[in-house]
Design an enzyme around this catalytic site. Sequence first.
Site: not given
Ligand SMILES: NC(=O)c1ccc[n+]([C@@H]2O[C@H](COP(=O)([O-])OP(=O)(O)OC[C@H]3O[C@@H](n4cnc5c(N)ncnc54)[C@H](OP(=O)(O)O)[C@@H]3O)[C@@H](O)[C@H]2O)c1
Length: 271
Positions: A49
């Site tokens: 990242y």
């Molecule tokens: N997705 C992958 O491929 C992946 C792979 C490995 C690890 N991860 C891990 O998982 C973590 C989470 O990433 P994710 O891709 O799975 O995303 P997620 O957490 O499912 O969603 C993130 C999104 O949700 C929004 N959000 C968060 N809290 C909210 C609330 N209370 N109300 C409204 N919107 C809200 C955020 O916007 P705002 O910024 O506006 O709050 C952002 O746009 C990553 O940071 C990483 O550590 C993900």
Amino acid sequence: MIQDAAFSRLGFGVTGPHAGLGLSRSRTEALIREAVGQGVTLFDTGPAYGNGEAEKRLGQALKTLPRDRVFITTKAGIHAGRKRDFSPGAVEMSFKASIERMGCGHIDLLLLHGPSPEELDPRLIRRLTAFRERGLLRHIGVCGRGAELDTAIDLGVFDAIMAPVNDGLDDASRARLARARQAGLSVIGIEVMAGASSTANLPLSRGDLWYAARRLKQALTGTPPAESALNALDALKWAFDSGLADALVCLTTRSRNLAANARIAGLAEHT
Ligand SMILES: NC(=O)c1ccc[n+]([C@@H]2O[C@H](COP(=O)([O-])OP(=O)(O)OC[C@H]3O[C@@H](n4cnc5c(N)ncnc54)[C@H](OP(=O)(O)O)[C@@H]3O)[C@@H](O)[C@H]2O)c1
């Protein structure tokens, strides 16, 4: 199964907008410290990242806290420039560089970042378990979404898996998560809010522009995110209530969303 007081049920993802232009360093670091104040002490990041930028921000934000107050998860196997190398030497070099960048002394959980089942090679496993015995890695695991997780569960050496947990999961994925927990592995859920409906954020922040660029890229590459009828907070509630995971890692760029998520997780405020 991970037994650690700092392994909070809600985690904070230091990825995406926190890894570069999406947010300033000072804003990411302030949010990480706010997260700790809200009782979020599990942090997930990775060397891929922002070519190490996310890890540097995390290390800087946490440097004044006692090390045992927080639980740090990082990854190996996908390196700077998205280069893929799961050879034992490359993985060892990667996690040692992560420790150096974060100044954290050890890694609480090292996750192999989306290996194929074949890449979970016995030589690599031996190397990782040797470092776990020495304490440089407290736990080891695999981050993925398919057959590689089945292999990880069957090998019987890993402490945790990281995988999507949301209401769009098919039955086979749900059964896999249940099997992992039955086998004694901790499950860390991601993509909890994938496809969750949200109201438009105005004014647009740097983080919003980062998300808009990601949506455009996903549309252009034909990989749109899943759709969900739930809003973000209901998606988080759903994921906690599902009992599929021991902890959920969420990404946010907003203090108010962080606070709302911590409330849903039922975390006590630490002042
Ligand atoms: N997705 C992958 O491929 C992946 C792979 C490995 C690890 N991860 C891990 O998982 C973590 C989470 O990433 P994710 O891709 O799975 O995303 P997620 O957490 O499912 O969603 C993130 C999104 O949700 C929004 N959000 C968060 N809290 C909210 C609330 N209370 N109300 C409204 N919107 C809200 C955020 O916007 P705002 O910024 O506006 O709050 C952002 O746009 C990553 O940071 C990483 O550590 C993900």
